[in-house]
Design a protein around this motif. Structure first.
Motif, PDB file in Angstrom:
ATOM      1  N   ALA A 260     -37.200  36.368  55.497  1.00  0.00           N
ATOM      2  CA  ALA A 260     -37.497  34.931  55.496  1.00  0.00           C
ATOM      3  C   ALA A 260     -38.357  34.593  54.295  1.00  0.00           C
ATOM      4  CB  ALA A 260     -38.199  34.526  56.789  1.00  0.00           C
ATOM      5  N   GLN A 261     -37.876  33.654  53.476  1.00  0.00           N
ATOM      6  CA  GLN A 261     -38.607  33.219  52.291  1.00  0.00           C
ATOM      7  C   GLN A 261     -38.987  31.743  52.361  1.00  0.00           C
ATOM      8  OE1 GLN A 261     -35.965  34.254  49.074  1.00  0.00           O
ATOM      9  NE2 GLN A 261     -36.424  36.431  49.211  1.00  0.00           N
ATOM     10  N   GLU A 262     -38.830  31.151  53.527  1.00  0.00           N
ATOM     11  CA  GLU A 262     -39.194  29.754  53.688  1.00  0.00           C
ATOM     12  C   GLU A 262     -39.711  29.518  55.097  1.00  0.00           C
ATOM     13  OE1 GLU A 262     -35.558  27.688  52.967  1.00  0.00           O
ATOM     14  OE2 GLU A 262     -34.691  28.229  54.891  1.00  0.00           O
ATOM     15  N   VAL A 263     -40.622  28.574  55.211  1.00  0.00           N
ATOM     16  CA  VAL A 263     -41.162  28.163  56.505  1.00  0.00           C
ATOM     17  C   VAL A 263     -41.117  26.640  56.562  1.00  0.00           C
ATOM     18  CG1 VAL A 263     -43.124  28.220  58.089  1.00  0.00           C
ATOM     19  CG2 VAL A 263     -42.751  30.120  56.504  1.00  0.00           C
ATOM     20  N   THR A 264     -40.549  26.107  57.625  1.00  0.00           N
ATOM     21  CA  THR A 264     -40.485  24.669  57.826  1.00  0.00           C
ATOM     22  C   THR A 264     -41.230  24.322  59.113  1.00  0.00           C
ATOM     23  OG1 THR A 264     -38.297  24.620  56.781  1.00  0.00           O
ATOM     24  CG2 THR A 264     -38.972  22.664  58.031  1.00  0.00           C
ATOM     25  N   ILE A 265     -42.162  23.389  59.014  1.00  0.00           N
ATOM     26  CA  ILE A 265     -42.966  22.980  60.175  1.00  0.00           C
ATOM     27  C   ILE A 265     -42.587  21.546  60.539  1.00  0.00           C
ATOM     28  CG2 ILE A 265     -45.297  22.637  61.074  1.00  0.00           C
ATOM     29  CD1 ILE A 265     -46.260  24.600  58.891  1.00  0.00           C
ATOM     30  N   VAL A 266     -42.186  21.333  61.784  1.00  0.00           N
ATOM     31  CA  VAL A 266     -41.780  19.995  62.221  1.00  0.00           C
ATOM     32  C   VAL A 266     -42.467  19.648  63.537  1.00  0.00           C
ATOM     33  CG1 VAL A 266     -39.523  20.207  61.117  1.00  0.00           C
ATOM     34  CG2 VAL A 266     -39.752  20.762  63.534  1.00  0.00           C
ATOM     35  N   SER A 267     -42.529  18.353  63.811  1.00  0.00           N
ATOM     36  CA  SER A 267     -43.006  17.864  65.101  1.00  0.00           C
ATOM     37  C   SER A 267     -41.809  17.554  65.986  1.00  0.00           C
ATOM     38  CB  SER A 267     -43.847  16.598  64.915  1.00  0.00           C
ATOM     39  OG  SER A 267     -44.099  15.976  66.161  1.00  0.00           O
ATOM     40  N   GLY A 268     -41.882  18.007  67.234  1.00  0.00           N
ATOM     41  CA  GLY A 268     -40.793  17.771  68.165  1.00  0.00           C
ATOM     42  C   GLY A 268     -41.137  16.776  69.250  1.00  0.00           C
ATOM     43  N   HIS A 269     -42.173  15.963  69.052  1.00  0.00           N
ATOM     44  CA  HIS A 269     -42.639  15.094  70.132  1.00  0.00           C
ATOM     45  C   HIS A 269     -41.783  13.842  70.306  1.00  0.00           C
ATOM     46  CE1 HIS A 269     -44.409  12.789  66.846  1.00  0.00           C
ATOM     47  NE2 HIS A 269     -44.699  11.822  67.700  1.00  0.00           N
ATOM     48  N   VAL A 270     -41.015  13.469  69.274  1.00  0.00           N
ATOM     49  CA  VAL A 270     -40.143  12.303  69.368  1.00  0.00           C
ATOM     50  C   VAL A 270     -38.738  12.767  69.767  1.00  0.00           C
ATOM     51  CG1 VAL A 270     -39.127  10.350  68.111  1.00  0.00           C
ATOM     52  CG2 VAL A 270     -41.474  11.073  67.622  1.00  0.00           C
ATOM     53  N   PRO A 271     -38.076  12.102  70.713  1.00  0.00           N
ATOM     54  CA  PRO A 271     -36.709  12.494  71.089  1.00  0.00           C
ATOM     55  C   PRO A 271     -35.808  12.591  69.864  1.00  0.00           C
ATOM     56  CG  PRO A 271     -37.522  10.827  72.603  1.00  0.00           C
ATOM     57  CD  PRO A 271     -38.556  10.947  71.505  1.00  0.00           C
ATOM     58  N   THR A 272     -34.945  13.582  69.851  1.00  0.00           N
ATOM     59  CA  THR A 272     -34.120  13.839  68.665  1.00  0.00           C
ATOM     60  C   THR A 272     -33.210  12.680  68.305  1.00  0.00           C
ATOM     61  OG1 THR A 272     -32.494  14.913  70.107  1.00  0.00           O
ATOM     62  CG2 THR A 272     -34.139  16.326  69.059  1.00  0.00           C
ATOM     63  N   ASP A 273     -32.824  11.866  69.281  1.00  0.00           N
ATOM     64  CA  ASP A 273     -31.918  10.757  69.014  1.00  0.00           C
ATOM     65  C   ASP A 273     -32.648   9.408  68.945  1.00  0.00           C
ATOM     66  OD1 ASP A 273     -32.644  10.708  71.645  1.00  0.00           O
ATOM     67  OD2 ASP A 273     -30.628  10.470  72.463  1.00  0.00           O
ATOM     68  N   HIS A 274     -33.974   9.456  68.881  1.00  0.00           N
ATOM     69  CA  HIS A 274     -34.766   8.214  68.855  1.00  0.00           C
ATOM     70  C   HIS A 274     -34.824   7.670  67.430  1.00  0.00           C
ATOM     71  CE1 HIS A 274     -38.145   5.453  69.390  1.00  0.00           C
ATOM     72  NE2 HIS A 274     -37.950   5.566  70.703  1.00  0.00           N
ATOM     73  N   ALA A 275     -34.844   6.346  67.331  1.00  0.00           N
ATOM     74  CA  ALA A 275     -34.883   5.718  66.011  1.00  0.00           C
ATOM     75  C   ALA A 275     -36.143   6.077  65.237  1.00  0.00           C
ATOM     76  CB  ALA A 275     -34.782   4.202  66.169  1.00  0.00           C
ATOM     77  N   ALA A 276     -37.219   6.428  65.956  1.00  0.00           N
ATOM     78  CA  ALA A 276     -38.482   6.755  65.290  1.00  0.00           C
ATOM     79  C   ALA A 276     -38.525   8.188  64.773  1.00  0.00           C
ATOM     80  CB  ALA A 276     -39.646   6.528  66.252  1.00  0.00           C
ATOM     81  N   SER A 277     -37.525   9.003  65.094  1.00  0.00           N
ATOM     82  CA  SER A 277     -37.523  10.401  64.655  1.00  0.00           C
ATOM     83  C   SER A 277     -37.200  10.490  63.162  1.00  0.00           C
ATOM     84  CB  SER A 277     -36.489  11.203  65.447  1.00  0.00           C
ATOM     85  OG  SER A 277     -36.438  12.538  64.963  1.00  0.00           O
ATOM     86  N   LEU A 278     -38.044  11.194  62.427  1.00  0.00           N
ATOM     87  CA  LEU A 278     -37.845  11.402  60.987  1.00  0.00           C
ATOM     88  C   LEU A 278     -37.366  12.809  60.678  1.00  0.00           C
ATOM     89  CD1 LEU A 278     -41.110   9.648  59.683  1.00  0.00           C
ATOM     90  CD2 LEU A 278     -38.819   8.667  59.915  1.00  0.00           C
ATOM     91  N   VAL A 279     -37.099  13.592  61.720  1.00  0.00           N
ATOM     92  CA  VAL A 279     -36.687  14.988  61.536  1.00  0.00           C
ATOM     93  C   VAL A 279     -35.168  15.068  61.441  1.00  0.00           C
ATOM     94  CG1 VAL A 279     -36.705  17.306  62.531  1.00  0.00           C
ATOM     95  CG2 VAL A 279     -38.704  15.813  62.794  1.00  0.00           C
ATOM     96  N   ASP A 280     -34.683  15.722  60.400  1.00  0.00           N
ATOM     97  CA  ASP A 280     -33.242  15.931  60.220  1.00  0.00           C
ATOM     98  C   ASP A 280     -32.871  17.258  60.868  1.00  0.00           C
ATOM     99  OD1 ASP A 280     -30.632  16.326  59.409  1.00  0.00           O
ATOM    100  OD2 ASP A 280     -30.972  15.567  57.371  1.00  0.00           O
ATOM    101  N   TRP A 281     -32.557  17.221  62.150  1.00  0.00           N
ATOM    102  CA  TRP A 281     -32.264  18.445  62.882  1.00  0.00           C
ATOM    103  C   TRP A 281     -31.001  19.132  62.376  1.00  0.00           C
ATOM    104  CZ3 TRP A 281     -35.791  20.585  65.982  1.00  0.00           C
ATOM    105  CH2 TRP A 281     -36.850  19.773  66.425  1.00  0.00           C
ATOM    106  N   SER A 282     -30.054  18.363  61.871  1.00  0.00           N
ATOM    107  CA  SER A 282     -28.832  18.963  61.323  1.00  0.00           C
ATOM    108  C   SER A 282     -29.149  19.806  60.094  1.00  0.00           C
ATOM    109  CB  SER A 282     -27.822  17.865  60.960  1.00  0.00           C
ATOM    110  OG  SER A 282     -27.403  17.172  62.113  1.00  0.00           O
ATOM    111  N   ALA A 283     -30.026  19.292  59.240  1.00  0.00           N
ATOM    112  CA  ALA A 283     -30.424  20.058  58.053  1.00  0.00           C
ATOM    113  C   ALA A 283     -31.185  21.319  58.457  1.00  0.00           C
ATOM    114  CB  ALA A 283     -31.280  19.190  57.132  1.00  0.00           C
ATOM    115  N   LEU A 284     -32.043  21.218  59.478  1.00  0.00           N
ATOM    116  CA  LEU A 284     -32.792  22.389  59.938  1.00  0.00           C
ATOM    117  C   LEU A 284     -31.849  23.469  60.464  1.00  0.00           C
ATOM    118  CD1 LEU A 284     -35.751  20.651  61.829  1.00  0.00           C
ATOM    119  CD2 LEU A 284     -35.803  21.716  59.570  1.00  0.00           C
ATOM    120  N   GLY A 285     -30.751  23.045  61.069  1.00  0.00           N
ATOM    121  CA  GLY A 285     -29.795  24.019  61.593  1.00  0.00           C
ATOM    122  C   GLY A 285     -29.097  24.807  60.502  1.00  0.00           C
TER     123      GLY A 285
END
Length: 379
Positions: A260-285
């Motif tokens: 592993a040469q990379e570390v990504t830290i994200v917050s999971g407190h907002v529902p993945t399908d919520h408009a307020a979510s700024l996390v790109d779960w597809s990219a993380l996958g």
């Protein structure tokens, strides 16, 4: 697919000032001022009961987690039966409680008679200090953070900050519970900012004490901005974040040569399908390195599903560290496919850190003379 394994580990015990291990103590009062005494008693291994008609959110969270008992009512003399030590921290009843304790030959501390002296070292600090207190163990706060905390006139504290640090505040320091409990009663961020600025403008030195690091999902920049707008000077003291400390304490490196040469830290407190979510779960996958998810317990099923759908192998190792750096720390080993079910089976609750990726499958070797490994449960 390997079965999930759950291990319990006990952090290094806090030094005890009282010989109260396994003995009954009672604290009368549920306001934030009682946190100082609960923090000190928590070091002793005593069986702690709080008696109060209502408690502040931080004390309520301790009761909900089973770390103390709470009798939700007014005090009564029978509360002192078979008790070794008592603390009277409810001003309107302290004298009566002390007299009852004396009658029953129970040693009692009155909060309203403590701290008459106000002796503290000289310090150049003024305004506000925004301090990251680390992931859980009070010894993991920085030296600078501990020095400033010792001189505070006011401490505004979050639930995830190590409450044991409150035991060593100077006499007379005001404790304010920020009450930022997830999905529960909250003290709006704007109100926290107002209280912080108000106390500082009155000439008192304010410490805003946060768990982890104040600039990682900690609203630290919002608080600094509020102080700057009001003309209040701020000292920022970084802290050790649970995003890196929790994996390390579980024996998991977030990076490893050739793995592993990379570390990504994200917050999971907002529902993945919520408009307020700024996390790109597809990219993380699609990433191959280590993913660290904070505040992800509530939506673990959906986030796991999205990661697998986006390309992460269902057999990807996952480690969950709950209550990191405390004596309640638990470590759950699972896979991305089984994570949601294993979390439900083992009653994983916040605060918990999720480590997803190949390094989560590593286990540190034990030296022959090392301390006994944590007990492991295999469902």
């Amino acid at each position: 697919m390997p079965a999930a394994r759950l291990s319990h580990s006990v952090a290094r015990p806090l030094s005890a000032e009282l010989d109260l291990a396994e003995r009954r103590v009672v604290v009368f009062g549920g306001e934030p001022a009682a946190l100082r005494y609960l923090a000190r008693l928590g070091r002793t291994g005593a069986h702690i009961t709080v008696v109060a008609p209502a408690v502040c959110p931080a004390i309520g969270a301790m009761a909900q987690a089973g770390r103390i008992r709470w009798h939700e009512r007014a005090w009564q003399p029978e509360d002192l039966d078979d008790v070794w030590y008592a603390v009277a921290c409810t001003p309107e009843h302290n004298e009566d409680i002390a007299l009852a304790a004396e009658h029953k030959r129970v040693f009692c501390t009155r909060a309203d008679t403590q701290g008459a002296a106000d002796v503290r070292p000289d310090h150049p600090a003024q305004g506000v200090a925004l301090i990251g207190a680390g992931p859980g163990d009070p010894d993991l706060i920085t030296v600078r953070g501990r020095e400033l905390l010792a001189t505070a006139d006011v401490v505004i504290v979050d639930r995830l900050a190590p409450l044991a640090l409150l035991a060593d505040l100077r006499p007379g320091a005001e404790i304010i519970d920020a009450a930022k409990l997830p999905y529960s009663r909250t003290m709006a961020q704007e109100h926290i900012n107002e209280v912080m600025v108000d106390r500082a403008l009155s000439g008192r030195f304010v410490v805003r004490l946060k768990g982890g690091d104040p600039y990682l999902f900690g609203c630290g920049f919002e608080e600094v901005s509020a102080c700057a707008k009001a003309g209040v000077p701020v000292t920022v003291v970084p802290g050790v974040s649970s995003a890196l400390a929790a994996p390390a304490l579980a024996g998991i490196p977030v990076t490893h040569r050739g793995m592993a040469q990379e570390v990504t830290i994200v917050s999971g407190h907002v529902p993945t399908d919520h408009a307020a979510s700024l996390v790109d779960w597809s990219a993380l996958g699609r990433l191959r390195g280590t993913l660290v998810i904070l505040m992800g317990v509530t939506h673990v099923a959906k986030s796991s599903e999205l990661l697998i759908r986006a390309g992460r192998d269902a057999a990807t190792p996952v480690v969950v560290v709950q209550d990191a750096a405390t004596r309640f720390q638990r470590v759950l080993r699972s896979t991305l496919a089984d994570l949601a079910q294993d979390c439900a089976t083992h009653h994983v609750a916040p605060p918990a850190v999720f480590v997803v990726g190949p390094t989560a499958g590593l286990e540190a070797p034990q030296a022959p003379d090392a301390a006994e490994a944590p007990h492991t449960l295999v469902p």
